[in-house]
Design an enzyme around this catalytic site. Structure first.
Site, PDB file in Angstrom:
ATOM      1  N   PHE A 158      65.178 -84.257 -22.738  1.00 55.40           N
ATOM      2  CA  PHE A 158      64.714 -82.776 -23.409  1.00 55.40           C
ATOM      3  C   PHE A 158      63.477 -82.654 -23.732  1.00 55.40           C
ATOM      4  O   PHE A 158      62.698 -81.913 -23.229  1.00 55.40           O
ATOM      5  CB  PHE A 158      65.181 -81.792 -24.753  1.00 55.40           C
ATOM      6  N   LYS A 182      68.976 -83.633 -12.748  1.00 52.03           N
ATOM      7  CA  LYS A 182      70.826 -82.798 -13.584  1.00 52.03           C
ATOM      8  C   LYS A 182      69.112 -82.712 -14.879  1.00 52.03           C
ATOM      9  O   LYS A 182      69.113 -83.550 -15.659  1.00 52.03           O
ATOM     10  CB  LYS A 182      71.078 -83.927 -14.487  1.00 52.03           C
ATOM     11  N   SER A 235      68.394 -91.804 -24.332  1.00 54.31           N
ATOM     12  CA  SER A 235      68.690 -93.275 -25.581  1.00 54.31           C
ATOM     13  C   SER A 235      68.928 -93.975 -24.879  1.00 54.31           C
ATOM     14  O   SER A 235      69.756 -94.388 -24.572  1.00 54.31           O
ATOM     15  CB  SER A 235      69.584 -91.955 -26.410  1.00 54.31           C
ATOM     16  N   CYS A 290      59.235 -90.665 -26.799  1.00 53.10           N
ATOM     17  CA  CYS A 290      59.427 -92.814 -26.554  1.00 53.10           C
ATOM     18  C   CYS A 290      58.510 -93.437 -26.351  1.00 53.10           C
ATOM     19  O   CYS A 290      58.772 -94.376 -27.152  1.00 53.10           O
ATOM     20  CB  CYS A 290      60.685 -92.834 -25.097  1.00 53.10           C
TER      21      CYS A 290
END
Length: 505
Positions: A158, A182, A235, A290
């Protein structure tokens, strides 16, 4: 662009993209919210296994023709996409801000960094050319070629709705593959906007597809036999799942996981520069990166001064609606806000010194947005959850150490190895650091060392599963596979006469 299936609905209903808009048929939907106001702005369909298979089938059907399309024609389409994106980048940035929440300037920067990969992929003809050896044996020639894989899956997070997909699909498409993207169900509209832009650029139907959904869609990409590779960013626990599931089903997988990025500040550093960059890297995009710096390692006796400088800057930041004149926007969802404030509560309870508290404040927004302001902890220890866990929010923790050696040991003992930075005016210390630290991407007086598109992006340890990084030459090799051809021709052949200048077609 990316309009709803029913434009007159108060809350728009989005769709999948497989050769064009495809209405969701599963009867399962997820809400898309505006993080600055808390309002639901759209419903995104969550694909069933059957819908996922249909989108994959569209990509498979388009592959043979796209694979056989000349490099010259493929490259022309990529250049057309580049030009359209340059002209309309502001539209995409506005979509990102509306669904993710980051400020418009940050969203525009995201688009620009993704566009770098598009430009890199425009040079694919040079990057996938093979090699040749004449008379490797008597009258025997050998040459190598690289060919596309087929249908490739991309599972995007996201926090970068445009940039992260663009780490992968420009290279994949340029190399002759077809793509099923996706996107995160939290931020789906950017992917649909990009699909429409590809169509406008002249990309044939079925080459770029969007499959909206949740774990059902993810598992379809990981297990369907017609998907040849999967690229993932997210993650670490999910990255590990993606890698293990995908490889168990015979796929190539590059799965980029989480991070706990450290910024080391040595006593000789310019502390004003270090403070500026710690704020930029810790609180940019509300810490939802990140590559965000979440831990500052202060070496020696500089910590008190440095923490004071960071606190002054953090308190001056304006948090609010990213469409306004704010420095930092909201977190992406209410669940994200609750997670981050829970970590702040835990850090305070564990005994860390809460220097700047972002849980409350005056936020420049209408409605009930998902805001947490800049938060700064000092005297953090390595057993506290605010140090051990990836918070993914605007929380910066200061850890104090006495020596450079302790700083390096702290980083190298961490299970993550995505990015790190050192701030110093000592070239020898910087060179020693980049040699000794066990991290994939390193900055020297650069807090967020995201490489340019012609280099490759990826970390070490639990920040990467698989041995291939994103974009750059690693990306080209990931989306192609090699063949070596050995030939012997016993009789020469002659073509007809044509005095015209040869042209690419």
């Amino acid at each position: 662009m990316a309009a709803s299936m029913k434009a007159d609905e108060a809350v728009s209903t989005l769709y999948h993209w497989a050769g064009g808009p495809q209405r969701g048929l599963s009867a399962r939907f997820s809400d898309v919210t505006d993080p600055a106001t808390g309002e639901v702005t759209a419903r995104v369909p969550l694909a069933s296994e059957e819908e996922a298979a249909a989108v994959i089938a569209t990509a498979k059907a388009a592959f043979p023709d796209w694979r056989d399309t000349s490099l010259a024609k493929r490259t022309r389409i990529l250049f057309a996409f580049r030009e359209l994106l340059n002209a309309r980048a502001g539209e995409l940035a506005a979509i990102i801000t509306a669904e993710h929440g980051k400020v418009l300037s940050d969203a525009a920067g995201e688009v620009a960094r993704g566009q770098e990969v598009v430009e890199f992929a425009c040079g694919i003809a040079h990057l996938i050319k093979g090699s040749a050896t004449e008379n490797a044996s008597t009258n025997v020639d050998v040459h190598s070629i690289r060919q596309p894989l087929g249908v490739v899956g991309i599972i995007s997070p996201f926090n970068f709705p445009a940039m992260v997909p663009m780490w992968f699909f420009p290279v994949a498409i340029a190399a002759g593959n077809t793509v099923v993207l996706k996107p995160s169900e939290k931020v789906p509209t950017a992917a649909l906007w990009i699909a429409e832009l590809w169509r406008e650029a002249g990309l044939p139907d079925g080459v770029f597809n969007v499959l909206n959904g949740d774990k059902t869609a993810v598992d379809a990409l990981l297990t369907h036999p017609d998907v040849k590779s999967v690229s993932f960013v997210g993650s670490t626990p999910i990255a590990k799942y993606v890698y293990e599931t995908g490889t168990a089903n015979g796929k190539r997988v590059q799965a980029l996981g989480g991070a706990k990025n450290h910024m080391v500040v040595l006593p000789d550093a310019d502390l004003d520069l270090a403070a500026d960059q710690a704020v930029n890297a810790g609180f940019g995009s509300a810490g939802e990166r990140c590559m965000a710096i979440s831990t500052l390692v202060a070496v020696g006796d500089i910590a008190d001064v440095l923490v004071g400088k960071i606190a002054d800057r953090a308190k001056a930041l304006r948090t609010g609606d990213g469409r306004r004149s704010c420095d930092m926007g909201p977190l992406v969802t209410m669940a994200a806000k609750e997670r981050v404030t829970g970590y702040v509560d835990a850090g305070e309870a564990a005994g860390a010194n809460l220097v700047v508290d972002g849980r409350t404040g005056d936020f420049d927004a209408d409605g009930k947005g998902f805001f947490v302001g800049p938060t700064l902890f000092d005297h953090v220890t390595t057993d506290m959850s605010i140090y051990t866990d990836e918070i993914f929010g605007p929380v910066l923790s200061v850890v104090r150490v006495d020596t450079y050696e302790q700083a390096v040991e702290l980083i190298n003992s961490n299970p993550y190895g995505n990015g790190t930075a050192i701030f110093t005016n000592d070239g020898g210390a910087a060179r020693k650091f980049q040699n000794e630290v066990e991290v994939g991407m390193i900055g020297v007086n650069v807090p967020v060392p995201v490489p340019m598109a012609y280099y490759s992006f990826g970390g070490w340890k639990n920040s990467l599963f698989g041995d291939t990084h994103a974009h750059g030459t690693d990306g080209v090799h990931f989306f192609t596979r090699g063949k070596v051809v050995t030939t012997r021709w016993l009789d020469p052949s002659h073509g007809g006469i044509n005095l015209g200048f040869p042209q690419n077609a």
